[in-house]
Design a protein around this motif. Structure first.
Motif, PDB file in Angstrom:
ATOM      1  N   ASN A  26     -50.004 -44.133 -13.484  1.00 36.00           N
ATOM      2  CA  ASN A  26     -50.904 -45.284 -13.586  1.00 36.00           C
ATOM      3  C   ASN A  26     -52.176 -45.057 -12.777  1.00 36.00           C
ATOM      4  O   ASN A  26     -53.276 -45.365 -13.243  1.00 36.00           O
ATOM      5  CB  ASN A  26     -50.195 -46.556 -13.119  1.00 36.00           C
ATOM      6  N   ALA A  27     -52.042 -44.513 -11.577  1.00 34.85           N
ATOM      7  CA  ALA A  27     -53.214 -44.248 -10.735  1.00 34.85           C
ATOM      8  C   ALA A  27     -54.072 -43.134 -11.322  1.00 34.85           C
ATOM      9  O   ALA A  27     -55.309 -43.230 -11.351  1.00 34.85           O
ATOM     10  CB  ALA A  27     -52.773 -43.890  -9.316  1.00 34.85           C
ATOM     11  N   ALA A  28     -53.446 -42.078 -11.817  1.00 33.84           N
ATOM     12  CA  ALA A  28     -54.193 -40.956 -12.396  1.00 33.84           C
ATOM     13  C   ALA A  28     -54.981 -41.391 -13.627  1.00 33.84           C
ATOM     14  O   ALA A  28     -56.067 -40.861 -13.893  1.00 33.84           O
ATOM     15  CB  ALA A  28     -53.245 -39.813 -12.745  1.00 33.84           C
ATOM     16  N   SER A  29     -54.470 -42.352 -14.353  1.00 32.46           N
ATOM     17  CA  SER A  29     -55.168 -42.822 -15.554  1.00 32.46           C
ATOM     18  C   SER A  29     -56.506 -43.467 -15.214  1.00 32.46           C
ATOM     19  O   SER A  29     -57.395 -43.532 -16.062  1.00 32.46           O
ATOM     20  CB  SER A  29     -54.292 -43.798 -16.347  1.00 32.46           C
ATOM     21  N   GLU A  30     -56.660 -43.916 -13.993  1.00 37.17           N
ATOM     22  CA  GLU A  30     -57.905 -44.535 -13.557  1.00 37.17           C
ATOM     23  C   GLU A  30     -58.822 -43.562 -12.825  1.00 37.17           C
ATOM     24  O   GLU A  30     -59.937 -43.918 -12.447  1.00 37.17           O
ATOM     25  CB  GLU A  30     -57.590 -45.734 -12.671  1.00 37.17           C
TER      26      GLU A  30
END
Length: 77
Positions: A26-30
């Motif tokens: 989820n963090a990497a997607s941002e």
């Protein structure tokens, strides 16, 4: 052609699950600077160690990378 680690990691996203790999995904997607085309462990590892603060432990990356390799084997890549 082998899919990138980032492409695999995006399959782990989920707004409801709270396990470590899902939170990482989820963090990497941002992260607009994530090396999205890379299939190289060292390149991605170096980026995460030097350029991010959203990964509390590199063991999470190691687990995600292992899942990536297993997924690639299943797909015959």
């Amino acid at each position: 052609m082998k899919r990138s680690f980032y492409h695999y990691l995006m399959t782990e996203r989920d707004p409801y699950k709270k396990d470590d790999v899902t939170l990482f995904a989820n963090a990497a997607s941002e992260d607009l600077s994530f090396p999205k085309q890379s299939v190289d462990f060292d390149e991605v590892s170096h980026y995460l160690e030097m350029e991010t603060d959203y990964l509390p432990s590199m063991q999470i990356f190691d687990e995600a990378w292992q899942r990536y390799l297993e997924s690639s084997q299943k797909e015959g890549l």
